[in-house]
Design an enzyme around this catalytic site. Sequence first.
Site, PDB file in Angstrom:
ATOM      1  N   TYR A  28     -12.237   8.820  -3.496  1.00  0.00           N
ATOM      2  CA  TYR A  28     -12.766   7.843  -2.525  1.00  0.00           C
ATOM      3  C   TYR A  28     -12.311   6.431  -2.874  1.00  0.00           C
ATOM      4  CZ  TYR A  28     -16.141   6.398  -6.063  1.00  0.00           C
ATOM      5  OH  TYR A  28     -16.713   5.907  -7.213  1.00  0.00           O
ATOM      6  N   PHE A  38     -14.962  -2.401  -3.987  1.00  0.00           N
ATOM      7  CA  PHE A  38     -15.887  -2.475  -5.114  1.00  0.00           C
ATOM      8  C   PHE A  38     -15.778  -1.282  -6.060  1.00  0.00           C
ATOM      9  CE2 PHE A  38     -18.337  -0.451  -1.677  1.00  0.00           C
ATOM     10  CZ  PHE A  38     -18.819   0.703  -2.295  1.00  0.00           C
ATOM     11  N   ASP A  39     -15.078  -0.207  -5.611  1.00  0.00           N
ATOM     12  CA  ASP A  39     -14.958   0.961  -6.496  1.00  0.00           C
ATOM     13  C   ASP A  39     -13.861   1.878  -5.964  1.00  0.00           C
ATOM     14  OD1 ASP A  39     -15.391   2.651  -8.597  1.00  0.00           O
ATOM     15  OD2 ASP A  39     -17.195   3.598  -7.756  1.00  0.00           O
ATOM     16  N   ILE A  58     -26.098   8.795  -3.199  1.00  0.00           N
ATOM     17  CA  ILE A  58     -26.896   8.016  -2.252  1.00  0.00           C
ATOM     18  C   ILE A  58     -27.062   8.856  -0.995  1.00  0.00           C
ATOM     19  CG2 ILE A  58     -26.233   5.764  -3.195  1.00  0.00           C
ATOM     20  CD1 ILE A  58     -24.107   5.562  -1.016  1.00  0.00           C
ATOM     21  N   TYR A  84     -27.893   1.406  -1.178  1.00  0.00           N
ATOM     22  CA  TYR A  84     -28.617   0.821  -2.313  1.00  0.00           C
ATOM     23  C   TYR A  84     -29.705  -0.161  -1.882  1.00  0.00           C
ATOM     24  CZ  TYR A  84     -24.941   3.003  -5.042  1.00  0.00           C
ATOM     25  OH  TYR A  84     -24.108   3.921  -5.609  1.00  0.00           O
ATOM     26  N   PHE A 101     -16.773   3.965   2.807  1.00  0.00           N
ATOM     27  CA  PHE A 101     -16.095   4.878   1.877  1.00  0.00           C
ATOM     28  C   PHE A 101     -14.998   5.629   2.609  1.00  0.00           C
ATOM     29  CE2 PHE A 101     -20.187   4.290  -0.186  1.00  0.00           C
ATOM     30  CZ  PHE A 101     -19.845   4.186  -1.521  1.00  0.00           C
TER      31      PHE A 101
END
Length: 539
Positions: A28, A38-39, A58, A84, A101
């Site tokens: 992902y 962010f990731d 999540i 979150y 994502f």
Amino acid sequence: TELGVERRFVPESCPRAVRPGDFVRYHYLGAFPDGTRFDSSYDRGSTFNVFVGKGQLIAGMDQALVGMCVNERRLVKIPPKLAYGSEGVPGVIPPNAVLHFDVLLIDLWNSEDEVQVQTYFKPEKCPRTVQVSDFVRYHYNGTFLDGTLFDSSHNRMRTYDTYVGIGWLIPGMDQGLLGMCVGEKRIITIPPFLAYGEDGDGKEIPGQASLVFDVVLLDLHNPKDGITIENQLVPESCERRSQTGDFLRYHYNGTLLDGTLFDSSYSRNHTYDTYVGKGYVIAGMDEGLLGVCTGEKRRIIIPPHLGYGEEGRGKIPGSAVLVFDIHVVDFHNPSDSVSITVHYKPSNCTVLSKKGDYLKYHYNASLLDGTLLDSTHSLGKTYNIVLGSGQVVLGMDMGLQDMCVGERRTVVIPPHLGYGEDGVEGEVPGSAVLVFDIELLELVSGLPEGYMFVWNGEVSPNLFEEIDQNHDGEVLLEEFSEYIRTQVDTGKGKLAPGFDFEKIVKNMFTNQDRDGNGKVTAEEFKLKDQEAKEEHDEL
């Protein structure tokens, strides 16, 4: 405010989709709506591995993954309430952040999965299938569930060789190979807990990876196997079967169990010639050639421990089962003598052939398998010999003994009494058994052994003087030859039949010319019975 799922790529084939409780491996990219990343699992060089629907993700991702196929790509937009929330993740994700994502599903399995087997080719004939403790040779391509190749025996150009069901393989492959036929092709899908588990293999296979093996089985045997014999053609008449110590000539095609040809005597246009039961050939062939008839065709299947073992030889790989389709051309034993079968003998059979007789006969000559070698009938003339004079092979000299005119017989001659190991180039193969069908047409009685000329009546007491026509006390070859010819022509003497007149006379003259000066004197001249008497007296 709501979960958004956009299916950006869906594979044509989707045999299975994610359900709650499944374990997935996926890549992902995580970004905010403005594109700020962010990731990323790609940056870490490993997939994200997790159970779906068990609260390990999540909530939005738990929902978004359901229904995905392997190799499917989805863009997932998750609102804060399913991500979150108002707290965020300090330093990474701010409060009330919408998350995007870009997800690519790599792998999918469930803890209740079993090995899946899909056969896509199966031979019509399947005399035997893989059982526990069998030894197999197979080729494979190993991929992950997304199709990524991690290993291939084809690339190494060498089969994978192993025992089945005794722990030499991962458990899933042990199961997946059972029941396969030689030549069968199947796809074996193995969940990680029956493969390399959480840790992978430490090299190419990551932890928790499902494995897909595309397998073709080439060979199969069991260490307890003996040879297998399949009779393909057995002649109706089989008077003799091969035994230990016999010498065989046979043709063969040698293949592996999957049909790959590794050798053929036919391609060399020459039989394979060997003793049987003496260790001259591999153990399985030594056994498989026993009990065959001339003309028989059989298939001999030899396990590797009775063939070329783990090492193989030449084009034969290690641990290979061998299949020989053989055709027995002939065989004999070194102790064999000439075999005579009389088919016809005249009722008035009083004069029998003996050594020194001059014979005229017809024959058909063939090999033991019926291949015609020669025939006097096709030449339109008889074959003429002096029996026992070495004009034919020893076996024929023996086979023509004690025969009467008009008799027909078959004479079978083993090679050691025929043309031996070398044969006759272009005509008779080496080590061949010969079969002659013979009819004796004429017999001229020979002279007693050791004689080239005999008198039909009393011998003149003045023999030397009669031969010495010019009365000079010396006989030349011309005088001697003329005298002998006159005796034969007038019926007073007889020469050994079947020989050249000039050669016989010259030989007789040379025997009398004891000092070798080309002349015979009265002192040198002796009849054969006089020579024998003098030798006896001297002894």
